[in-house]
Design a protein around this motif. Structure first.
Motif, PDB file in Angstrom:
ATOM      1  N   GLU A  27       0.841  -1.193   0.000  1.00  0.00           N
ATOM      2  CA  GLU A  27       0.000   0.000   0.000  1.00  0.00           C
ATOM      3  C   GLU A  27       0.879   1.248   0.000  1.00  0.00           C
ATOM      4  O   GLU A  27       0.857   2.062   0.932  1.00  0.00           O
ATOM      5  CB  GLU A  27      -0.936  -0.013   1.215  1.00  0.00           C
ATOM      6  N   PRO A  28       1.703   1.418  -1.050  1.00  0.00           N
ATOM      7  CA  PRO A  28       2.672   2.531  -1.053  1.00  0.00           C
ATOM      8  C   PRO A  28       2.012   3.897  -0.966  1.00  0.00           C
ATOM      9  O   PRO A  28       2.594   4.837  -0.407  1.00  0.00           O
ATOM     10  CB  PRO A  28       3.419   2.341  -2.383  1.00  0.00           C
ATOM     11  N   GLU A  29       0.776   4.017  -1.490  1.00  0.00           N
ATOM     12  CA  GLU A  29       0.091   5.310  -1.434  1.00  0.00           C
ATOM     13  C   GLU A  29      -0.260   5.686   0.010  1.00  0.00           C
ATOM     14  O   GLU A  29      -0.290   6.875   0.350  1.00  0.00           O
ATOM     15  CB  GLU A  29      -1.174   5.281  -2.308  1.00  0.00           C
ATOM     16  N   ILE A  30      -0.498   4.693   0.847  1.00  0.00           N
ATOM     17  CA  ILE A  30      -0.737   4.941   2.271  1.00  0.00           C
ATOM     18  C   ILE A  30       0.582   5.223   2.981  1.00  0.00           C
ATOM     19  O   ILE A  30       0.689   6.149   3.789  1.00  0.00           O
ATOM     20  CB  ILE A  30      -1.476   3.746   2.911  1.00  0.00           C
ATOM     21  N   PHE A  31       1.594   4.430   2.671  1.00  0.00           N
ATOM     22  CA  PHE A  31       2.910   4.601   3.304  1.00  0.00           C
ATOM     23  C   PHE A  31       3.429   6.026   3.101  1.00  0.00           C
ATOM     24  O   PHE A  31       4.013   6.616   4.023  1.00  0.00           O
ATOM     25  CB  PHE A  31       3.888   3.581   2.736  1.00  0.00           C
ATOM     26  N   GLU A  32       3.195   6.590   1.930  1.00  0.00           N
ATOM     27  CA  GLU A  32       3.694   7.936   1.625  1.00  0.00           C
ATOM     28  C   GLU A  32       3.017   9.014   2.472  1.00  0.00           C
ATOM     29  O   GLU A  32       3.566  10.101   2.657  1.00  0.00           O
ATOM     30  CB  GLU A  32       3.479   8.243   0.138  1.00  0.00           C
ATOM     31  N   LYS A  33       1.822   8.730   2.988  1.00  0.00           N
ATOM     32  CA  LYS A  33       1.079   9.717   3.775  1.00  0.00           C
ATOM     33  C   LYS A  33       1.354   9.618   5.276  1.00  0.00           C
ATOM     34  O   LYS A  33       0.867  10.449   6.047  1.00  0.00           O
ATOM     35  CB  LYS A  33      -0.421   9.552   3.537  1.00  0.00           C
ATOM     36  N   ILE A  34       2.136   8.621   5.708  1.00  0.00           N
ATOM     37  CA  ILE A  34       2.342   8.398   7.140  1.00  0.00           C
ATOM     38  C   ILE A  34       3.118   9.548   7.756  1.00  0.00           C
ATOM     39  O   ILE A  34       4.170   9.944   7.267  1.00  0.00           O
ATOM     40  CB  ILE A  34       3.108   7.075   7.389  1.00  0.00           C
ATOM     41  N   ASP A  35       2.564  10.057   8.848  1.00  0.00           N
ATOM     42  CA  ASP A  35       3.316  11.008   9.668  1.00  0.00           C
ATOM     43  C   ASP A  35       3.866  10.297  10.897  1.00  0.00           C
ATOM     44  O   ASP A  35       5.035  10.453  11.242  1.00  0.00           O
ATOM     45  CB  ASP A  35       2.437  12.176  10.092  1.00  0.00           C
ATOM     46  N   LYS A  36       3.020   9.476  11.566  1.00  0.00           N
ATOM     47  CA  LYS A  36       3.458   8.772  12.766  1.00  0.00           C
ATOM     48  C   LYS A  36       2.864   7.357  12.784  1.00  0.00           C
ATOM     49  O   LYS A  36       1.755   7.122  12.296  1.00  0.00           O
ATOM     50  CB  LYS A  36       3.024   9.514  14.035  1.00  0.00           C
ATOM     51  N   ILE A  37       3.634   6.442  13.372  1.00  0.00           N
ATOM     52  CA  ILE A  37       3.166   5.085  13.619  1.00  0.00           C
ATOM     53  C   ILE A  37       2.974   4.920  15.124  1.00  0.00           C
ATOM     54  O   ILE A  37       3.686   5.535  15.920  1.00  0.00           O
ATOM     55  CB  ILE A  37       4.153   4.022  13.085  1.00  0.00           C
ATOM     56  N   MET A  38       1.997   4.082  15.487  1.00  0.00           N
ATOM     57  CA  MET A  38       1.676   3.925  16.900  1.00  0.00           C
ATOM     58  C   MET A  38       1.264   2.489  17.202  1.00  0.00           C
ATOM     59  O   MET A  38       0.910   1.729  16.298  1.00  0.00           O
ATOM     60  CB  MET A  38       0.511   4.852  17.288  1.00  0.00           C
ATOM     61  N   LEU A  39       1.286   2.170  18.503  1.00  0.00           N
ATOM     62  CA  LEU A  39       0.658   0.970  19.033  1.00  0.00           C
ATOM     63  C   LEU A  39      -0.757   1.343  19.483  1.00  0.00           C
ATOM     64  O   LEU A  39      -1.075   2.524  19.626  1.00  0.00           O
ATOM     65  CB  LEU A  39       1.458   0.414  20.208  1.00  0.00           C
ATOM     66  N   PRO A  40      -1.640   0.361  19.720  1.00  0.00           N
ATOM     67  CA  PRO A  40      -3.029   0.697  20.077  1.00  0.00           C
ATOM     68  C   PRO A  40      -3.183   1.646  21.259  1.00  0.00           C
ATOM     69  O   PRO A  40      -4.019   2.556  21.219  1.00  0.00           O
ATOM     70  CB  PRO A  40      -3.644  -0.679  20.368  1.00  0.00           C
ATOM     71  N   GLY A  41      -2.395   1.463  22.310  1.00  0.00           N
ATOM     72  CA  GLY A  41      -2.502   2.356  23.465  1.00  0.00           C
ATOM     73  C   GLY A  41      -2.058   3.763  23.162  1.00  0.00           C
ATOM     74  O   GLY A  41      -2.570   4.734  23.747  1.00  0.00           O
ATOM     75  N   ASP A  42      -1.091   3.905  22.250  1.00  0.00           N
ATOM     76  CA  ASP A  42      -0.634   5.237  21.849  1.00  0.00           C
ATOM     77  C   ASP A  42      -1.755   5.989  21.136  1.00  0.00           C
ATOM     78  O   ASP A  42      -1.905   7.206  21.291  1.00  0.00           O
ATOM     79  CB  ASP A  42       0.579   5.125  20.927  1.00  0.00           C
ATOM     80  N   TYR A  43      -2.549   5.248  20.350  1.00  0.00           N
ATOM     81  CA  TYR A  43      -3.679   5.865  19.651  1.00  0.00           C
ATOM     82  C   TYR A  43      -4.699   6.395  20.650  1.00  0.00           C
ATOM     83  O   TYR A  43      -5.200   7.520  20.499  1.00  0.00           O
ATOM     84  CB  TYR A  43      -4.321   4.848  18.713  1.00  0.00           C
ATOM     85  N   ILE A  44      -5.011   5.601  21.672  1.00  0.00           N
ATOM     86  CA  ILE A  44      -5.976   6.045  22.682  1.00  0.00           C
ATOM     87  C   ILE A  44      -5.450   7.271  23.419  1.00  0.00           C
ATOM     88  O   ILE A  44      -6.192   8.231  23.682  1.00  0.00           O
ATOM     89  CB  ILE A  44      -6.300   4.905  23.657  1.00  0.00           C
ATOM     90  N   ALA A  45      -4.159   7.259  23.753  1.00  0.00           N
ATOM     91  CA  ALA A  45      -3.561   8.434  24.411  1.00  0.00           C
ATOM     92  C   ALA A  45      -3.643   9.653  23.504  1.00  0.00           C
ATOM     93  O   ALA A  45      -3.876  10.779  23.975  1.00  0.00           O
ATOM     94  CB  ALA A  45      -2.119   8.133  24.802  1.00  0.00           C
ATOM     95  N   MET A  46      -3.450   9.453  22.203  1.00  0.00           N
ATOM     96  CA  MET A  46      -3.572  10.560  21.252  1.00  0.00           C
ATOM     97  C   MET A  46      -4.989  11.109  21.229  1.00  0.00           C
ATOM     98  O   MET A  46      -5.203  12.324  21.221  1.00  0.00           O
ATOM     99  CB  MET A  46      -3.172  10.087  19.851  1.00  0.00           C
ATOM    100  N   LYS A  47      -5.971  10.221  21.238  1.00  0.00           N
ATOM    101  CA  LYS A  47      -7.370  10.671  21.223  1.00  0.00           C
ATOM    102  C   LYS A  47      -7.702  11.448  22.497  1.00  0.00           C
ATOM    103  O   LYS A  47      -8.463  12.412  22.467  1.00  0.00           O
ATOM    104  CB  LYS A  47      -8.306   9.482  21.066  1.00  0.00           C
ATOM    105  N   LEU A  48      -7.147  11.019  23.612  1.00  0.00           N
ATOM    106  CA  LEU A  48      -7.413  11.699  24.881  1.00  0.00           C
ATOM    107  C   LEU A  48      -6.744  13.067  24.955  1.00  0.00           C
ATOM    108  O   LEU A  48      -7.307  14.010  25.507  1.00  0.00           O
ATOM    109  CB  LEU A  48      -6.914  10.839  26.047  1.00  0.00           C
ATOM    110  N   SER A  49      -5.542  13.177  24.415  1.00  0.00           N
ATOM    111  CA  SER A  49      -4.720  14.365  24.660  1.00  0.00           C
ATOM    112  C   SER A  49      -4.423  15.213  23.435  1.00  0.00           C
ATOM    113  O   SER A  49      -4.053  16.397  23.570  1.00  0.00           O
ATOM    114  CB  SER A  49      -3.384  13.942  25.277  1.00  0.00           C
ATOM    115  N   GLY A  50      -4.511  14.599  22.254  1.00  0.00           N
ATOM    116  CA  GLY A  50      -4.078  15.300  21.054  1.00  0.00           C
ATOM    117  C   GLY A  50      -2.586  15.218  20.821  1.00  0.00           C
ATOM    118  O   GLY A  50      -2.076  15.770  19.837  1.00  0.00           O
ATOM    119  N   GLU A  51      -1.861  14.532  21.706  1.00  0.00           N
ATOM    120  CA  GLU A  51      -0.409  14.388  21.582  1.00  0.00           C
ATOM    121  C   GLU A  51      -0.042  12.934  21.296  1.00  0.00           C
ATOM    122  O   GLU A  51      -0.711  12.015  21.767  1.00  0.00           O
ATOM    123  CB  GLU A  51       0.279  14.856  22.860  1.00  0.00           C
TER     124      GLU A  51
END
Length: 494
Positions: free
Chosen positions: A147-171
């Motif tokens: 999925e190179p078109e998706i790979f090119e758009k990546i800013d950050k990679i995360m684990l599931p808990g990191d995503y939840i922390a991002m949703k809670l804090s915006g960071e």
């Protein structure tokens, strides 16, 4: 004063609120009440939409707050635990780029095997403490190629808990424990692995800021505070993957301490105080929650796919006349130690890492139509599961882990007196059963992260011990004879 724990599983999201001083659970709930959907577009694939985790977190959180009827300003810390090894990708605006490729998705196996050989087995094991295998880094490699078109758009990679922390804090942040479970961490150089990044072509910019496992990682944003009924600025002060967190929930922090679970699959998790690995990569080694370069604490993870699923299979296909697992245990208890010479090898749930990724399936050995009955088969199944644990724990002992006490939650196979007594006696370890779970553990850990608890002893002082199972030393020779027979059959089928 209260502490919140969020447990992001693949079946449901659980939320737990505890009163900090007493450690008592005030309210707990989970969502959805039926299992969350896992999408498998192709055989061996498994994906979930991370937004479903967030939606169900909000539902369970609302139920807990309704139960508790407390002032949200009295919540002083949030802890997060999650299903390990999942991959989440976001763009520069924190928008999801695709569904999460979760832990049980096997599409990345060839990518991990190639990396293991090209980086070099010895270098992978001595630096990463694992083969890249089917873990998060290899899942990202699959996205890059397919999925190179998706790979090119990546800013950050995360684990599931990191995503939840991002949703809670915006960071966005990530812990060393999270990086290690993704097989991104070089333990010898104490940094993100250049070997892995260079082999897979992963830009360093993809990795978020590294935050401490315990400590103020970020705080709840104004928007989310209003949405969840929390106070703006509430600290997110702990996060870790589910198996390290399960060990933490059982107060397993130090060398030689062991945590175990025995559900569909089985886990034994031990703490090691030196950089080491199994040369055959039959167990995984990650940073434990309290690991630092100066004070090494590694979690050695033995996972056996074919454990409680055997007991479940027997209930639904063989022991259909018995209403409950308790009925099965009662019938099995009429059979003697060793099940009259009957052995069951329980590995019928796919390839087993502990068997060097061999898929040997489940098999029954030594059955005699004249002496064996349903109860003997049911006991042989439980003994076979116990023996698979002992087989794996021998690998852990060879890595230098002393197994003297095994701590577990009072659930699943540990509800069976046959299972826990057999395990205690074969392993010659005391089993301690506790009333706890991952969400409650994450809440206590959040208290450590904000400094309310001075240490783990204080945080887990109120942990309720339900039972202690001592080895039956006078019967150990009988168990070891049965284990030796079982081991012989295992060698024949491998």
């Amino acid at each position: 004063m209260y502490l919140l724990g969020y447990d992001i599983g693949s079946s449901s999201v659980k939320v737990c609120l505890i009163e900090a001083s007493s450690g008592k659970i005030v309210a707990t709930d989970f969502s959805p009440k039926k299992e969350m959907k896992i999408v498998a577009l192709n055989p061996g694939w498994a994906e979930q939409n991370p937004y479903d985790w967030w939606t169900n977190l909000k539902l369970a959180h609302e139920a807990v707050m309704h139960q508790a009827q407390i002032n949200p300003e009295d919540i002083k810390g949030i802890g997060i635990t999650w299903q390990m090894h999942g991959l989440i990708l976001v763009d520069k605006d924190q928008n999801l780029l695709r569904s999460s490729i979760i832990w049980c998705d096997s599409r990345a196996v060839p990518y991990g095997e190639k990396a293991f050989q090209e980086i070099g087995p010895e270098k992978c094991l001595s630096h990463l403490l694992n083969s890249p295998g089917n873990f998060t880094a290899s899942k990202l490699a699959w996205v890059k190629e397919n999925e190179p078109e998706i790979f090119e758009k990546i800013d950050k990679i995360m684990l599931p808990g990191d995503y939840i922390a991002m949703k809670l804090s915006g960071e966005i942040g990530v812990t060393v424990e999270g990086l290690s479970e993704g097989i991104f961490w070089d333990f010898k150089n104490n940094c993100i692995s250049e070997d892995v990044c260079n082999h897979y072509g992963i830009p360093r910019s993809f990795f978020p800021e590294i935050v401490p496992t315990f400590g103020i990682q970020s705080t709840v944003s104004k928007v989310v505070a209003a949405e969840l009924g929390l106070k703006e600025g509430t600290p997110i002060s702990y996060r870790a993957g589910d198996q390290p967190n399960n060990a933490l929930s059982l107060n397993v922090f130090n060398p030689g301490e062991i945590a175990s679970t025995a559900g569909t699959s089985g886990v034994v998790y031990g703490v090691l105080d030196k950089i080491d690995y199994d040369k055959l990569s039959r167990v995984n080694t990650f940073a434990h929650v309290n690991h630092t370069p100066e004070d090494i604490r590694l979690g050695v993870l033995l996972c056996i796919n074919g454990t409680g699923i055997l007991n479940s299979w027997l209930k639904h296909n063989f022991a259909t006349s018995l209403s409950t697992y308790g009925d099965m245990n009662e019938l099995a208890s009429l059979s003697p130690i060793g099940s009259k010479g009957l052995s069951i090898v329980p590995f019928g749930n796919g390839a087993e890492r502990v068997l060097e990724n061999n898929e040997v399936n489940c098999s029954m050995h030594g059955i005699n139509f004249n002496i064996h009955s349903k109860g003997d088969i049911l006991r042989a199944a439980q003994e076979g599961i116990v023996f698979s644990y002992e087989y794996g724990m021998d690998i852990m002992r060879n890595m230098g882990i002393d197994i003297n006490v095994i701590r577990a939650g009072n659930a699943n196979m540990f509800l069976s007196s046959i299972f826990r007594q057999s395990l205690a006696t074969v392993s010659n370890a005391v089993i301690e059963l506790y009333d706890t779970d991952g969400a409650a553990g994450a809440a206590r850990a959040a208290g450590m992260g904000i400094g309310f608890y001075a240490n783990s002893e204080e945080a887990f002082a109120s942990l309720e011990k339900i039972a202690i199972i001592e080895p039956e030393h006078e019967k150990r020779d009988q168990y070891l004879e049965a284990y030796s027979s079982w081991n012989g059959y295992l060698k024949k089928v491998m």
